[in-house]
Design an enzyme around this catalytic site. Structure first.
Site, short mmCIF file in Angstrom:
data_model
loop_
_atom_site.label_atom_id
_atom_site.label_comp_id
_atom_site.label_asym_id
_atom_site.label_seq_id
_atom_site.Cartn_x
_atom_site.Cartn_y
_atom_site.Cartn_z
N GLU A 17 -30.82 0.69 -18.39
CA GLU A 17 -30.73 -0.40 -18.27
C GLU A 17 -32.14 -0.63 -17.95
O GLU A 17 -33.13 -0.25 -17.63
CB GLU A 17 -30.71 -0.99 -15.84
CG GLU A 17 -30.94 -2.50 -16.21
CD GLU A 17 -30.53 -2.13 -14.73
OE1 GLU A 17 -29.32 -2.48 -13.84
OE2 GLU A 17 -31.18 -2.57 -13.63
N TYR A 49 -29.72 -9.34 -15.55
CA TYR A 49 -30.01 -11.50 -15.66
C TYR A 49 -30.64 -11.47 -14.57
O TYR A 49 -30.51 -11.28 -13.56
CB TYR A 49 -28.04 -11.85 -15.24
CG TYR A 49 -28.12 -13.11 -15.92
CD1 TYR A 49 -27.51 -13.46 -16.86
CD2 TYR A 49 -27.26 -14.07 -14.36
CE1 TYR A 49 -26.99 -14.56 -17.23
CE2 TYR A 49 -26.73 -15.22 -14.49
CZ TYR A 49 -26.91 -15.61 -16.20
OH TYR A 49 -26.35 -16.76 -16.39
N ALA A 51 -31.78 -13.09 -11.03
CA ALA A 51 -31.22 -13.98 -9.75
C ALA A 51 -31.06 -15.49 -9.73
O ALA A 51 -29.79 -15.63 -9.09
CB ALA A 51 -31.96 -14.08 -8.73
N ARG A 109 -21.31 -10.83 -8.75
CA ARG A 109 -22.34 -12.11 -8.00
C ARG A 109 -23.48 -12.65 -7.94
O ARG A 109 -23.55 -13.59 -8.09
CB ARG A 109 -21.55 -12.12 -6.65
CG ARG A 109 -21.87 -13.04 -5.56
CD ARG A 109 -21.75 -13.00 -4.62
NE ARG A 109 -23.17 -12.32 -4.02
CZ ARG A 109 -22.71 -12.03 -2.47
NH1 ARG A 109 -22.29 -12.35 -2.00
NH2 ARG A 109 -24.45 -11.94 -2.36
N TYR A 146 -20.86 0.18 -4.26
CA TYR A 146 -22.48 0.39 -3.45
C TYR A 146 -21.81 1.57 -2.51
O TYR A 146 -21.52 1.72 -1.92
CB TYR A 146 -22.60 -0.49 -2.93
CG TYR A 146 -22.60 -1.86 -3.53
CD1 TYR A 146 -24.23 -2.20 -3.67
CD2 TYR A 146 -21.68 -2.65 -3.98
CE1 TYR A 146 -24.50 -3.49 -4.51
CE2 TYR A 146 -21.94 -3.40 -4.64
CZ TYR A 146 -23.40 -3.71 -4.81
OH TYR A 146 -23.51 -4.97 -5.56
N GLN A 177 -25.16 1.07 -7.39
CA GLN A 177 -26.78 0.71 -7.17
C GLN A 177 -27.34 2.21 -6.91
O GLN A 177 -26.79 3.00 -6.73
CB GLN A 177 -26.16 -0.06 -5.91
CG GLN A 177 -27.55 -0.10 -4.94
CD GLN A 177 -28.42 -1.16 -5.55
OE1 GLN A 177 -29.02 -1.45 -6.58
NE2 GLN A 177 -28.05 -2.60 -5.46
#
Length: 293
Positions: A17, A49, A51, A109, A146, A177
Site C-alpha cells: 500500500e 484516498y 480522509a 466508508r 477489522y 486493518q
C-alpha cells in the site's frame, strides 16, 4: 486482472500500500517511492484516498493508480471512500477509473472529518459496494475488515455481520486493518469463517519503525500493542536506527507465523518507506515463493 483471481493462482498473495502526497509540491515523492518499489514481487499495489475525499484527492489516487498500471505494469487497487461523497461524485470517480483501465476498487466508508458534516447518500461501505456493483459490475470490489472489531461496533460478532453484508453487496476480497497480535487475527478468521465469510482475507501488516507511528497511526486505528512490541518501542524509542531494525524484525516474525499458519495473503502498509518495504520483502520473498511453488 481482478485481485480475487490472484488467490485462485497462488497460495499466498503479497501486496503493498502507498499513499498520495498530501501537498502538490511533494508529488515527486510518490514517483520516487514507486521507482524504489519497482522489482519487488508485489501482486498488486493499493493507493489510499485522502480522509477528506476532495476532488483533488480523488484525482491523485486515480493518477497514481494509473501510473502503477501503465508504467510499472503492476495491478493497482484504488481506494474509494464515500463518507463525504454523493452518488454523482462517485459516478464521476468510477468513470475516471474506468477511463484509466483501473478495475479494482477498495470500497471504504472513510473516516469522518472533524468539522465537516458527512453526506448521507452512503452511510456504510456496504452501501458504496452495492452502488458500484449496480452502476458497473465490471469493477472488482475489495473491502476492509477489522481483526479486533471496528471501534463503532458493539462486538466482533456484530462487526462480522456487517462484513457479511459487504460481501453480499459484491466484495470479493478482504484486507485487514493493521494488527500486531496474530492471535487476534486467528480468532477473527475462525469466527468469520464460522459465520459464512468465505472470501480471501489478506493480513494487513505495518512495521513499526518510527516512534511517531505509535503516537499517530496506531492510536488512530485502535490496534492493541502486545507486551513484546511495547517493550521494543520503549527500549528503542530514542534510537531511530535500532527501532527500525527491531520493528522490521518484529514484523518479519509476525509474517512468518502467519505464513506457517496458512494465511492467504500479506498486505504490507509501506507508509511510502522504500527501505522498510524492501527489507521486509527480502526477508519473506523466498518463503512466499516456496509456498507458491
Amino acid at each position: 486482472m481482478y485481485t480475487a483471481s490472484l488467490f485462485e493462482a497462488k497460495k499466498v498473495v503479497f501486496s503493498l500500500e502507498v499513499f498520495p502526497p498530501k501537498k502538490d509540491t511533494s508529488v515527486n515523492v510518490i514517483y520516487n517511492t514507486l521507482l524504489g518499489l519497482r522489482g519487488l514481487p508485489a501482486d498488486f499495489i493499493s493507493v489510499t484516498y485522502g480522509a477528506g475525499g476532495s476532488p483533488a484527492q480523488r484525482e491523485k489516487t486515480c493518477e497514481i493508480a494509473s501510473l502503477i498500471r501503465s508504467t510499472y505494469h503492476i495491478e493497482p487497487v484504488a481506494h474509494l471512500t464515500c463518507v463525504n461523497s454523493d452518488r454523482e461524485e462517485i459516478r464521476q470517480t468510477l468513470a475516471k477509473l474506468r477511463e484509466n483501465g483501473i478495475c479494482n476498487i477498495l470500497a471504504l466508508r472513510g473516516d469522518r472529518t472533524p468539522g465537516v458534516e458527512p453526506k448521507t447518500d452512503f452511510l456504510h461501505a456496504s452501501d458504496l459496494a452495492r452502488f458500484i456493483r449496480e452502476e458497473d459490475p465490471s469493477f472488482n470490489l475489495l473491502g476492509a475488515c477489522y481483526p479486533e472489531g471496528h471501534f463503532e461496533s458493539d462486538s466482533l460478532e456484530e462487526d462480522i455481520d456487517h462484513l457479511k453484508l459487504k460481501i453480499e453487496n459484491g466484495v470479493s476480497h478482504l484486507i485487514t486493518q493493521l494488527f500486531f497480535d496474530n492471535n487476534s487475527f486467528y480468532r477473527f478468521l475462525e469466527l468469520a469463517r464460522g459465520r459464512g465469510v468465505n472470501v480471501p482475507v489478506e493480513a494487513g501488516i505495518m512495521p513499526i519503525v518510527k516512534k511517531s507511528q505509535i503516537e499517530r497511526t496506531v492510536t488512530m486505528c485502535g490496534a492493541s500493542v502486545p507486551p513484546k512490541l511495547a517493550t521494543i518501542i520503549s527500549r528503542y524509542a530514542d534510537n531511530p536506527a535500532a527501532l527500525m531494525d527491531a520493528g522490521i524484525f518484529y514484523a518479519t516474525e509476525q509474517i512468518m507465523d502467519l505464513l506457517e499458519n496458512g494465511v492467504q495473503g500479506i498486505h504490507l502498509y509501506t507508509m511510502n518507506n522504500v527501505e522498510v518495504a524492501k527489507r521486509i520483502s527480502d526477508n519473506i520473498e523466498n518463503i512466499i515463493a516456496a509456498k507458491n511453488a
